[in-house]
Design a protein around this motif. Structure first.
Motif, mmCIF file in Angstrom:
data_model
loop_
_atom_site.group_PDB
_atom_site.id
_atom_site.type_symbol
_atom_site.label_atom_id
_atom_site.label_comp_id
_atom_site.label_asym_id
_atom_site.label_seq_id
_atom_site.Cartn_x
_atom_site.Cartn_y
_atom_site.Cartn_z
ATOM 1 N N GLU A 76 0.787 -1.270 -0.126
ATOM 2 C CA GLU A 76 -0.036 -0.071 -0.063
ATOM 3 C C GLU A 76 0.828 1.291 -0.016
ATOM 4 O O GLU A 76 0.600 2.179 -0.599
ATOM 5 C CB GLU A 76 -0.901 0.054 1.100
ATOM 6 C CG GLU A 76 -1.900 1.234 1.216
ATOM 7 C CD GLU A 76 -3.024 1.056 1.931
ATOM 8 O OE1 GLU A 76 -3.913 1.820 1.946
ATOM 9 O OE2 GLU A 76 -3.237 0.275 2.996
ATOM 10 N N SER A 80 0.539 4.105 -3.018
ATOM 11 C CA SER A 80 0.163 5.691 -2.482
ATOM 12 C C SER A 80 1.148 6.226 -2.678
ATOM 13 O O SER A 80 0.787 7.383 -3.252
ATOM 14 C CB SER A 80 0.057 5.437 -0.853
ATOM 15 O OG SER A 80 0.096 6.620 -0.514
ATOM 16 N N GLN A 83 0.697 7.003 -6.271
ATOM 17 C CA GLN A 83 -0.401 8.014 -6.602
ATOM 18 C C GLN A 83 0.031 9.301 -6.541
ATOM 19 O O GLN A 83 -0.436 10.408 -7.186
ATOM 20 C CB GLN A 83 -1.532 7.643 -5.643
ATOM 21 C CG GLN A 83 -2.737 8.433 -5.823
ATOM 22 C CD GLN A 83 -3.759 8.238 -4.500
ATOM 23 O OE1 GLN A 83 -3.319 8.370 -3.617
ATOM 24 N NE2 GLN A 83 -4.984 7.803 -5.226
ATOM 25 N N LYS A 107 -6.112 -8.805 -4.310
ATOM 26 C CA LYS A 107 -6.480 -7.834 -3.286
ATOM 27 C C LYS A 107 -5.292 -6.535 -3.618
ATOM 28 O O LYS A 107 -5.640 -5.449 -3.725
ATOM 29 C CB LYS A 107 -5.829 -8.073 -1.917
ATOM 30 C CG LYS A 107 -6.040 -7.078 -1.101
ATOM 31 C CD LYS A 107 -5.853 -7.558 0.601
ATOM 32 C CE LYS A 107 -5.516 -6.173 1.310
ATOM 33 N NZ LYS A 107 -4.919 -6.667 2.772
ATOM 34 N N THR A 110 -6.485 -4.952 -6.967
ATOM 35 C CA THR A 110 -7.666 -4.155 -6.640
ATOM 36 C C THR A 110 -7.087 -2.703 -5.964
ATOM 37 O O THR A 110 -7.517 -1.586 -6.379
ATOM 38 C CB THR A 110 -8.644 -4.936 -5.640
ATOM 39 O OG1 THR A 110 -9.007 -5.867 -6.337
ATOM 40 C CG2 THR A 110 -9.699 -3.773 -5.264
ATOM 41 N N GLN A 111 -5.847 -2.882 -4.987
ATOM 42 C CA GLN A 111 -5.634 -1.874 -4.451
ATOM 43 C C GLN A 111 -4.794 -0.781 -5.638
ATOM 44 O O GLN A 111 -4.911 0.536 -5.419
ATOM 45 C CB GLN A 111 -4.594 -2.304 -3.330
ATOM 46 C CG GLN A 111 -4.212 -1.003 -2.434
ATOM 47 C CD GLN A 111 -3.199 -1.568 -1.231
ATOM 48 O OE1 GLN A 111 -2.030 -2.229 -1.501
ATOM 49 N NE2 GLN A 111 -3.752 -1.711 -0.295
ATOM 50 N N ARG A 113 -5.266 -0.554 -8.625
ATOM 51 C CA ARG A 113 -6.198 -0.126 -9.445
ATOM 52 C C ARG A 113 -6.814 1.112 -8.840
ATOM 53 O O ARG A 113 -7.034 2.353 -9.268
ATOM 54 C CB ARG A 113 -7.217 -1.335 -10.021
ATOM 55 C CG ARG A 113 -8.393 -0.443 -10.873
ATOM 56 C CD ARG A 113 -7.757 0.276 -12.205
ATOM 57 N NE ARG A 113 -7.012 -0.611 -13.135
ATOM 58 C CZ ARG A 113 -5.962 -0.206 -13.853
ATOM 59 N NH1 ARG A 113 -5.671 1.059 -13.835
ATOM 60 N NH2 ARG A 113 -5.462 -1.175 -14.651
ATOM 61 N N SER A 114 -7.131 1.278 -7.470
ATOM 62 C CA SER A 114 -7.772 2.047 -6.922
ATOM 63 C C SER A 114 -7.094 3.265 -6.716
ATOM 64 O O SER A 114 -7.344 4.593 -6.869
ATOM 65 C CB SER A 114 -8.005 1.544 -5.421
ATOM 66 O OG SER A 114 -8.720 2.531 -4.759
ATOM 67 N N TYR A 115 -5.647 3.089 -6.427
ATOM 68 C CA TYR A 115 -4.573 4.077 -6.290
ATOM 69 C C TYR A 115 -4.396 4.906 -7.581
ATOM 70 O O TYR A 115 -3.930 6.122 -7.729
ATOM 71 C CB TYR A 115 -3.532 3.852 -5.498
ATOM 72 C CG TYR A 115 -3.587 3.763 -4.086
ATOM 73 C CD1 TYR A 115 -3.325 5.152 -3.135
ATOM 74 C CD2 TYR A 115 -4.130 2.619 -3.275
ATOM 75 C CE1 TYR A 115 -3.584 4.933 -1.811
ATOM 76 C CE2 TYR A 115 -4.235 2.542 -1.775
ATOM 77 C CZ TYR A 115 -4.017 3.749 -1.106
ATOM 78 O OH TYR A 115 -4.311 3.886 0.105
ATOM 79 N N PRO A 117 -5.753 4.852 -11.126
ATOM 80 C CA PRO A 117 -6.544 4.371 -12.096
ATOM 81 C C PRO A 117 -6.132 4.609 -13.535
ATOM 82 O O PRO A 117 -6.694 3.821 -14.530
ATOM 83 C CB PRO A 117 -7.829 5.522 -11.809
ATOM 84 C CG PRO A 117 -7.169 6.658 -11.213
ATOM 85 C CD PRO A 117 -6.144 5.864 -10.209
ATOM 86 N N GLY A 142 -8.944 -5.467 -11.649
ATOM 87 C CA GLY A 142 -8.443 -4.364 -12.294
ATOM 88 C C GLY A 142 -7.226 -4.620 -13.248
ATOM 89 O O GLY A 142 -6.691 -3.428 -13.739
#
Length: 299
Positions: A76, A80, A83, A107, A110-111, A113-115, A117, A142
């Motif tokens: 993460e 992060s 990002q 997981k 997914t993380q 892709r979330s951070y 896009p 993702g």
């Protein structure tokens, strides 16, 4: 330089090169070029020991193989920080392992892709544990592109093609690569001596006795992260000889701009390979990243 194999260029390199060339970004604060390829080797283990891989050397296995996986906090922290850099290049789960052995891979994707896009998220697998359910789960998480390396023969090419068609993947969402060809056809890979770590492999490739005097672009566009947080200069450094920093203790940009990273980058862009492991490595290193090297040369 005499070699015991003929150079073969993986057709996937062209696709990868175009993405990386079009993903050149600069840090907003100090205006330096950023990496366009983040490679995460998310564990220390693999279920295969291919003849053309250092894993077929028992000494390599004894020293480096273990069943540890990247910690969730570290993963993460990485995405992060990416990002914060507005990163939109490639994040690929690959490296010195088999990514699908990590139960947290869905997981983690997914993380990511979330951070991120706008990033291209890829994964390279031998396909041994792949089935339609897991295939769908990867793309639902993702994933952008799945690269399947086929080692056991043309019948598996047919099997994986059918699997991808059954779940209705688009043609740009998967690449199936022949890795079962004989040694005289380079096993279907772009062969190298893996930073000098192939001498005792089943398919032996010698270390260089004299270093090449040709440029290498890897550290100008690549950020290679091992499962324990170590940042290596490139994916050919299977002996983990040139560790640029550790992301459990340092920030990505501090490692990217560290003295070791800057000197490695500068020396290799000029064709100076007189340091470990580059002094024994036979990787060409100029198929990808020319635009990044040119950007660095302006600084």
């Amino acid at each position: 330089m005499k070699e015991n194999y003929k150079k073969f260029i993986d057709p996937n390199i062209k696709r990868k090169s175009e993405i990386i060339q079009n993903s050149l970004q600069y840090d907003r604060n100090n205006k330096v070029p950023l990496f366009s390829l983040v490679e995460i080797s998310d564990s220390g283990t693999c279920n295969r020991a291919c003849s053309f891989c250092p894993r077929s050397d028992k000494d390599w296995i004894n020293e480096f193989d273990n069943k540890e996986f990247i910690k969730s906090e570290l993963h993460e922290s990485i995405v992060s920080q990416l990002q914060d850099l507005n990163y939109n290049g490639i994040v690929v789960y690959s490296g010195f392992n088999e990514p699908l052995l990590n139960k947290e891979i869905y997981k983690n994707i997914t993380q990511t892709r979330s951070y991120l896009p706008g990033a291209k998220i890829e994964l390279i697998t031998n396909g041994d544990v792949l089935n339609e359910k897991r295939l769908l789960k990867l793309f639902e998480a993702g994933l952008s592109t799945l690269l399947i390396s086929v080692y056991d023969g043309p019948e598996d090419m047919i099997k994986f093609e059918k699997m991808c068609n059954n779940v209705k993947l688009e043609k740009d969402q998967y690449v199936i690569r022949k890795r079962y060809l004989p040694p005289e056809e380079n096993f279907g890979i772009t062969m190298s001596n893996r930073g000098g770590l192939m001498e005792n492999a089943e398919h032996s490739v010698p270390s260089l006795k004299k270093s090449l005097n040709t440029p290498c672009f890897y550290p100008s566009y690549t950020l290679f992260i091992d499962y324990n947080g170590d940042v290596l200069m490139c994916s050919h450094d299977w002996g983990k000889k040139n560790i640029l920093g550790n992301l459990n203790k340092e920030k990505i940009m501090d490692v990217w701009l560290s003295n070791n990273a800057m000197m490695s980058r500068k020396n290799l862009s000029k064709g100076n390979r007189e340091f470990s492991p580059c002094n024994v490595c036979d990787a060409g290193g100029t198929l990808i990243g020319k635009k990044h090297v040119e950007a660095w040369e302006k600084i």
